[in-house]
Motif scaffolding. Structure first.
Motif, mmCIF file in Angstrom:
data_model
loop_
_atom_site.group_PDB
_atom_site.id
_atom_site.type_symbol
_atom_site.label_atom_id
_atom_site.label_comp_id
_atom_site.label_asym_id
_atom_site.label_seq_id
_atom_site.Cartn_x
_atom_site.Cartn_y
_atom_site.Cartn_z
ATOM 1 N N GLU A 313 0.826 -1.146 -0.021
ATOM 2 C CA GLU A 313 -0.035 -0.021 0.129
ATOM 3 C C GLU A 313 0.866 1.527 0.125
ATOM 4 O O GLU A 313 0.473 2.120 -0.555
ATOM 5 N N VAL A 314 1.996 1.251 0.763
ATOM 6 C CA VAL A 314 2.634 2.544 0.961
ATOM 7 C C VAL A 314 3.467 2.598 -0.387
ATOM 8 O O VAL A 314 3.517 3.944 -0.804
ATOM 9 N N VAL A 315 4.157 1.645 -0.733
ATOM 10 C CA VAL A 315 4.846 1.747 -2.115
ATOM 11 C C VAL A 315 3.860 2.227 -3.176
ATOM 12 O O VAL A 315 4.127 3.208 -4.059
ATOM 13 N N SER A 335 4.440 -14.356 2.052
ATOM 14 C CA SER A 335 3.203 -14.699 3.071
ATOM 15 C C SER A 335 3.720 -14.894 4.387
ATOM 16 O O SER A 335 4.767 -15.653 4.464
ATOM 17 N N GLY A 336 2.833 -14.769 5.289
ATOM 18 C CA GLY A 336 3.335 -14.715 6.597
ATOM 19 C C GLY A 336 4.080 -13.748 7.217
ATOM 20 O O GLY A 336 4.642 -13.980 8.687
ATOM 21 N N ALA A 337 4.203 -12.770 6.627
ATOM 22 C CA ALA A 337 5.062 -11.712 7.424
ATOM 23 C C ALA A 337 4.268 -10.658 8.200
ATOM 24 O O ALA A 337 4.036 -9.484 8.279
ATOM 25 N N ILE A 338 3.825 -11.302 9.395
ATOM 26 C CA ILE A 338 2.715 -10.862 10.057
ATOM 27 C C ILE A 338 3.489 -10.471 11.462
ATOM 28 O O ILE A 338 4.196 -11.168 12.145
ATOM 29 N N VAL A 339 3.348 -9.245 11.762
ATOM 30 C CA VAL A 339 3.629 -8.859 13.055
ATOM 31 C C VAL A 339 2.724 -8.090 14.016
ATOM 32 O O VAL A 339 1.842 -7.864 13.526
ATOM 33 N N ASN A 340 2.930 -8.274 15.283
ATOM 34 C CA ASN A 340 2.030 -7.668 16.189
ATOM 35 C C ASN A 340 2.502 -6.193 16.326
ATOM 36 O O ASN A 340 3.375 -5.784 16.811
ATOM 37 N N ALA A 341 1.434 -5.104 15.704
ATOM 38 C CA ALA A 341 1.960 -4.016 15.441
ATOM 39 C C ALA A 341 0.877 -2.947 15.555
ATOM 40 O O ALA A 341 -0.403 -3.409 15.416
ATOM 41 N N LEU A 346 3.533 2.063 12.388
ATOM 42 C CA LEU A 346 4.308 1.248 11.376
ATOM 43 C C LEU A 346 4.247 1.865 10.025
ATOM 44 O O LEU A 346 5.229 1.723 9.205
ATOM 45 N N GLU A 347 3.027 2.374 9.664
ATOM 46 C CA GLU A 347 2.970 3.011 8.166
ATOM 47 C C GLU A 347 4.061 4.267 8.279
ATOM 48 O O GLU A 347 4.369 4.407 7.258
ATOM 49 N N ARG A 348 4.083 4.952 9.464
ATOM 50 C CA ARG A 348 4.779 6.172 9.491
ATOM 51 C C ARG A 348 6.222 5.744 9.481
ATOM 52 O O ARG A 348 6.962 6.492 8.756
ATOM 53 N N VAL A 349 6.543 4.587 9.798
ATOM 54 C CA VAL A 349 7.918 4.234 9.930
ATOM 55 C C VAL A 349 8.315 3.883 8.332
ATOM 56 O O VAL A 349 9.462 4.396 7.730
ATOM 57 N N LEU A 419 14.014 9.695 11.416
ATOM 58 C CA LEU A 419 14.395 8.703 11.802
ATOM 59 C C LEU A 419 14.499 8.286 13.420
ATOM 60 O O LEU A 419 14.230 7.184 13.710
ATOM 61 N N TYR A 420 14.611 9.438 14.089
ATOM 62 C CA TYR A 420 14.523 9.413 15.894
ATOM 63 C C TYR A 420 12.948 8.921 15.969
ATOM 64 O O TYR A 420 13.050 7.760 16.755
ATOM 65 N N ILE A 421 11.890 9.555 15.350
ATOM 66 C CA ILE A 421 10.610 8.681 15.749
ATOM 67 C C ILE A 421 10.611 7.319 15.178
ATOM 68 O O ILE A 421 10.080 6.225 15.995
ATOM 69 N N SER A 422 11.140 7.041 14.001
ATOM 70 C CA SER A 422 11.076 5.495 13.511
ATOM 71 C C SER A 422 11.706 4.737 14.487
ATOM 72 O O SER A 422 11.164 3.534 14.650
#
Ligand code: ADP
Length: 453
Positions: A313-315, A335-341, A346-349, A419-422
């Motif tokens: 989506e971001v790209v 597939s399976g790149a699931i993270v608890n986030a 994460l979109e902001r990063v 980068l600090y926020i990320s």
């Protein structure tokens, strides 16, 4: 021949005279008496070197004279005169203390020799007595000295004992004082260590305060510049749009083409204002994020997020904003790149990292985002072909307000917050973010997050 004082006792006048004469001839001082009693009288007042007495006197025995002589003048030597018949008496006289005896009639030479020997003996015994006395005196002096010495020794012993006691007490005091001193020195060393620790802490604190002060000044200057630029652009565009609107109101003879042109300009300027407003908005959002992070108020709402789909989506969205870069997502499917986030954060990063890749590759080029599964981690890497980062900057780019001092950075706007926020967001997801780069050779940023089972 030695001479001396001699008492001669004999009741035969002729013998007496002869003896006196012979003896005086030899230099002796002779007292001659004819009776025993006279002899005893003389002995009361005079002391002689020698008494020469006949053993058989008319009134007394010569033995009595010898006895008296031993009493009043024991050092005076006695010689007895005796006939051959009375040798026993002579022997008896010697036992009683007589020095020698002579037989009558007396041989002159024998008389002189015996008298001389006797006087010698008397002198020797006197000398001996004197010596003895001297010796006794010396002995007494020595004894006295020995007594004094032993008294002194005793004093010395007492003094030594006192000194030893003093010494012992001094040693004890010195020992106590040394122990106390050692303790003080240790206390002082301890205090010094504490003071130096405090000093270092204070120094670190001062450094921190100075750093904060620098950051504050840096922030004020950057914030005012970063806010001023879009606001100036907006203000100019608003003024131009206003002027045009007033002109349009006043103009009555404008052709439809003129009006269309004016409307096109209005739209351009509103677009510009819109994009600048979004920029100011983004800046304010970033500042709000920093303030939340610093205050420990960053709120995250965790849910399972598919990092690959989010990246797609971001790209897709960011690709529409750049015409000079090609943003690729590889591989074609994960597939399976699931993270608890927290999805938004994460979109902001991703926005920050891809936004920077675009910003710091002004020449354009390819930007490759790769998602991979590595053990229990989902790893995202973003490679660009931009200006790269100097190694001296690389370790600081995640610091608050840090911007590299290179040309590419100076030519782009920014406040050193992204980068600090990320980094803070990734850390709060239990992940890690880092970068690899060399100036002029592009950069690769990595994010590693724990993968959900
Ligand atoms: P900003 O971009 O607003 O300055 P960031 O925190 O996003 O702040 O980045 C910090 C600094 O790191 C930037 O100023 C830049 O010097 C450097 N940097 C970040 N990303 C890149 C990149 N892809 N290529 C080169 N330099 C970068």
């Amino acid at each position: 021949m030695p001479t001396g004082s001699i008492l001669v006792v004999d009741d035969e006048a002729s013998v007496l005279e002869t003896l006196q004469a012979i003896l005086e001839l030899d230099g002796h001082i002779v007292t001659a008496v004819g009776t025993g009693r006279a002899a005893l009288e003389v002995l009361k007042t005079q002391i002689f070197d020698l008494v020469l007495t006949d053993l058989r006197l008319d009134d007394l025995s010569g033995m009595e004279i010898i006895a008296e002589l031993k009493r009043v003048a024991p050092d005076t030597v006695a010689i007895v005169l005796t006939g051959y018949a009375s040798l026993d008496s002579a022997v008896q006289a010697i036992r009683e203390g007589a020095y020698d005896y002579l037989f009558k009639p007396t041989n002159v030479d024998e008389l002189r020799l015996t008298v001389g020997r006797a006087i010698d003996k008397r002198r020797l015994s006197l000398e001996l007595r004197d010596r003895l006395r001297d010796l006794e005196e010396a002995n007494a002096t020595i004894q006295q000295l020995a007594l004094t010495l032993s008294a002194r020794l005793l004093d010395l012993q007492v003094a030594t004992d006192a000194i030893q006691r003093l010494n012992a007490s001094l040693q004890q005091r010195v020992g106590e004082a040394t122990a106390e001193l050692t303790e003080r020195v240790q206390d002082l060393a301890h205090a010094r260590d504490e003071i130096s620790a405090l000093y270092h802490a204070a120094e670190a604190h001062v450094d921190q305060l100075q750093q904060l002060d620098r950051l504050k000044s840096q922030f004020l200057s950057m914030a005012s510049h970063e806010l001023k630029t879009p606001l100036t652009a907006m203000s100019i565009n608003v003024q131009m749009a206003l002027r045009r609107a007033r002109r349009n109101v006043a103009a009555t003879n404008a052709t439809p083409e003129d009006r269309q042109r004016e409307r096109d300009r209005d739209i351009d300027q509103l677009d510009m204002i819109n994009s600048q407003t979004q920029k100011v908005n983004r800046l304010i959002d970033e500042l709000l994020d920093v303030s939340r992070i610093e205050g420990g108020m960053l709120e995250l709402h965790f849910e399972p997020v598919d990092l690959y789909i989010l990246a797609q989506e971001v790209v897709g969205r960011l690709q529409t904003l750049t015409g000079t870069h090609e943003i690729r997502l590889t591989p074609a499917m994960v597939s399976g790149a699931i993270v608890n986030a927290d999805r938004d954060h994460l979109e902001r990063v991703l926005n920050n990292l891809i936004g920077n890749a675009i910003k710091y590759s002004p020449e354009g080029g390819q930007i490759t985002l790769t998602i991979s599964l590595e053990g229990d981690q989902v790893v995202l890497s973003l490679q660009d072909q931009g200006s790269g980062i100097d190694p001296s900057d690389l370790e600081h780019i995640f610091d608050l307000f840090y911007r590299s001092s290179d040309e590419a950075t100076r030519r782009t706007s920014g406040m050193g917050l992204g980068l600090y926020i990320s980094k803070e967001i990734v850390a709060q997801h239990g992940g890690r973010i880092w970068a690899e780069s060399a100036q002029g050779a592009g950069s690769t940023f990595y994010v590693s997050l724990p993968r959900m089972a």
